[in-house]
Motif scaffolding. Sequence first.
Motif, PDB file in Angstrom:
ATOM      1  N   ALA A   1     -18.430 -23.260  18.687  1.00  0.00           N
ATOM      2  CA  ALA A   1     -18.835 -24.372  19.548  1.00  0.00           C
ATOM      3  C   ALA A   1     -17.956 -24.439  20.793  1.00  0.00           C
ATOM      4  O   ALA A   1     -18.448 -24.689  21.908  1.00  0.00           O
TER       5      ALA A   1
ATOM      6  N   GLN B   1     -24.318 -22.115  10.674  1.00  0.00           N
ATOM      7  CA  GLN B   1     -24.898 -23.389  10.250  1.00  0.00           C
ATOM      8  C   GLN B   1     -25.798 -23.190   9.041  1.00  0.00           C
ATOM      9  O   GLN B   1     -25.795 -24.007   8.097  1.00  0.00           O
TER      10      GLN B   1
ATOM     11  N   ILE C   1     -23.862 -19.197  15.898  1.00  0.00           N
ATOM     12  CA  ILE C   1     -23.801 -20.602  15.483  1.00  0.00           C
ATOM     13  C   ILE C   1     -24.899 -20.902  14.463  1.00  0.00           C
ATOM     14  O   ILE C   1     -24.662 -21.567  13.438  1.00  0.00           O
ATOM     15  N   GLU C   2     -26.099 -20.420  14.736  1.00  0.00           N
ATOM     16  CA  GLU C   2     -27.213 -20.656  13.811  1.00  0.00           C
ATOM     17  C   GLU C   2     -26.942 -20.024  12.452  1.00  0.00           C
ATOM     18  O   GLU C   2     -27.231 -20.625  11.409  1.00  0.00           O
TER      19      GLU C   2
ATOM     20  N   GLU D   1     -21.000 -21.824  28.729  1.00  0.00           N
ATOM     21  CA  GLU D   1     -21.942 -22.596  29.535  1.00  0.00           C
ATOM     22  C   GLU D   1     -21.299 -23.048  30.841  1.00  0.00           C
ATOM     23  O   GLU D   1     -21.942 -23.039  31.900  1.00  0.00           O
TER      24      GLU D   1
ATOM     25  N   LYS E   1     -19.014 -21.708  23.026  1.00  0.00           N
ATOM     26  CA  LYS E   1     -20.288 -22.011  23.677  1.00  0.00           C
ATOM     27  C   LYS E   1     -20.065 -22.890  24.901  1.00  0.00           C
ATOM     28  O   LYS E   1     -20.643 -22.648  25.977  1.00  0.00           O
TER      29      LYS E   1
ATOM     30  N   ILE F   1     -24.106 -15.833  25.772  1.00  0.00           N
ATOM     31  CA  ILE F   1     -24.579 -17.141  25.299  1.00  0.00           C
ATOM     32  C   ILE F   1     -25.621 -16.968  24.202  1.00  0.00           C
ATOM     33  O   ILE F   1     -25.614 -17.685  23.187  1.00  0.00           O
ATOM     34  N   LYS F   2     -26.513 -15.994  24.382  1.00  0.00           N
ATOM     35  CA  LYS F   2     -27.534 -15.738  23.370  1.00  0.00           C
ATOM     36  C   LYS F   2     -26.895 -15.304  22.055  1.00  0.00           C
ATOM     37  O   LYS F   2     -27.265 -15.793  20.981  1.00  0.00           O
ATOM     38  N   LYS F   3     -25.889 -14.402  22.145  1.00  0.00           N
ATOM     39  CA  LYS F   3     -25.209 -13.936  20.929  1.00  0.00           C
ATOM     40  C   LYS F   3     -24.452 -15.092  20.269  1.00  0.00           C
ATOM     41  O   LYS F   3     -24.465 -15.250  19.038  1.00  0.00           O
ATOM     42  N   ASN F   4     -23.816 -15.937  21.081  1.00  0.00           N
ATOM     43  CA  ASN F   4     -23.078 -17.076  20.547  1.00  0.00           C
ATOM     44  C   ASN F   4     -24.020 -18.050  19.830  1.00  0.00           C
ATOM     45  O   ASN F   4     -23.691 -18.568  18.750  1.00  0.00           O
ATOM     46  N   THR F   5     -25.176 -18.275  20.398  1.00  0.00           N
ATOM     47  CA  THR F   5     -26.156 -19.176  19.781  1.00  0.00           C
ATOM     48  C   THR F   5     -26.613 -18.633  18.432  1.00  0.00           C
ATOM     49  O   THR F   5     -26.752 -19.377  17.455  1.00  0.00           O
ATOM     50  N   GLU F   6     -26.854 -17.325  18.367  1.00  0.00           N
ATOM     51  CA  GLU F   6     -27.257 -16.702  17.099  1.00  0.00           C
ATOM     52  C   GLU F   6     -26.157 -16.833  16.050  1.00  0.00           C
ATOM     53  O   GLU F   6     -26.434 -17.102  14.877  1.00  0.00           O
TER      54      GLU F   6
END
Length: 650
Positions: free
Chosen positions: A519, A582, A578-579, A526, A522, A571-576
């Motif tokens: 987080a 989670q 995080i998901e 951003e 991220k 950012i795309k890799k970081n989002t993946e």
Amino acid sequence: MVDFVQLQHIMKEQLDQDRGISVIEAQGPTLEEAVAQAATLLNLPIRRIEYEISERGSTGIMGAGKKDWKIKAYRHYAREEESSEEDSFDSGFDFTAPVIEDKNGYVFVQLRHDGVYIKVSSPVGRGKKATPAQARVALGERGIKDFDQTVINEVLKNPSDEYVRVGDFEHKPSNDATMTVEIVEQDMKALLYVTPPGPGGCDVSMETYQTFLKNNKVYFGIDPDYLRDFADKPVYKEKVVIAEGLSPTNGRDAYLQYNFETNQSKVHIREGANGKVDFKDLKIIQNVVEAQPLAKKIPPEQGTPGRTVTGNPLPARDGKDMVLPLGKNVHVGDDKVTIIADMNGQVVEVNGKINVEPVYTVDGDVDLKTGNIIFLGTVIITGNVVDGFSVKAAGNIEVNGTVEKADLDAEGDIIVHQGVTGRGKEIIRAGKSLMARFIENTMIEAGDSVIASDGIINSRVDAGKRIICQGKRATIVGGRLRAGEEINAKVLGSPTAGTETICEVGVDPKTKELLSQLAEKKAALEKQFEDIKLNIQTLINIKQQRKSLPEDKEAYLQELDEKRVETITDIKKNTEDIEAAQDLLNNLQARGRVSASAKVYPGVRVMIKDAKEDVRTEYRAVTFVLEDGLVKITKYEEPDMDGMRGLDGN
């Protein structure tokens, strides 16, 4: 938590350095051959070794009495930085090219029974050829005036090692050169004494010398090249060593080439990159890994027999073989000469035998005497771990005393028979469980359980399964504690206002920590993306106004655009990530409970998965559980006995 791969990497760096102190002995008839042999034994290119000459060699006299060069060689790390391309062109021995001495051609004259002879040597380097004038002078010095100039000119034109007859002289036998030979030093030397010829007397040819020496029982140790030179330019009225026997050389006994330091008391203190010496990093323990070569037997050599100048043989003793000194947890390799480790651990030589010990015992404290400990096995410390030191082990760590402001890291269990007192910065990591009498002001990470008998005070404790604090004074007060399944103590919190105690269960601490880090990353990405977009837009506006940008600004715009694309990917890799983290937390099946067998004081925060409860009233003998998404208070439940079994280290 330290893992086996990390320890291997640490030990590889240490072993690479320690291997630099492994010294081997080598010998050869020349220095070049001795160094070449050392390179073979060390399995290194010659350019990557250093050596010291322990005994200078000798060619002897006329080839007799030769002595080998003997050296001690070791690896030179500074040369490791040389490129592999340079190595591929390494021709072997990096010696300076020999200097060629310039020599003029020379005319030798000998008077023999059947006439006058001359021999002409060729010039060397930039030397000059011998001339007819030099030939006439040389002949004139011997009183020769009648000679064939045509033959002399031919010899001068085509020099050779052979004498050529060029004329006659009046021979006076009474003026011939004479010679005697004396055999001394138990037939190991022959001394030649020659008197010069008088007017009209003959010289002694090489063939005559050879026959004379043989007739006087000198059969061995004559160097033909030296004898030829002596015949050309004899030394008169002086005893000259004309032959020398060969002393016998006993064969070298078999010996071990060690890949570790055999002097256990030797301490390696190294200077750091900042120029300071770290006295905690003593490198006392010599770690090895399974299948690592520890030592290699260099086989015995055959003896070289000698001979006297009279030809009598002198016997030599062959080198003795040896039995490999195999101790515990080692074996002999397929080559029958290499000792190999059976397991990870410490290599030691005890009573002349090589052993690998899976347990390293510190008799006393871990302090300046021992330095920091890194061991590929289990470490047992009979004393304390004092301030500022660290212990890392691939097995377990057991401390009979206390752990002060120090770092501990084990792939297995950590057992502290007294307690742990830190400053809030020290970290203790256990791959499995940690057991201690008390824990205070310390950061703890355990893959399984954390068990304390007297209490946990103002500490951050993460456990994959459970945190158990059971005993007469078993209190958890202050700090933050996280466990996958359970937190259980006699008392939670303190009657003193202002002391916050956070107990969180039903989550994987590692995954939650990872989620927190993702987080933060991220947010940083951003912000970086927004800054890039703003800078790009600013440059585009300037370009639209001025119709163009300076060359450096145009290049910067291109660089920003590439960075923009790269940041979008990050950012795309970081989002993946995080998901994925989670999802892992959401799918965690742990029930999660927080229990106190005696009291829970106000100021305790209970968190079970995503639900939380701030305790405002004192409770007795309760367990907090999750029901319908809310934290509920129920009757006290005993701790999981599987967790209590961790006390035995299993």
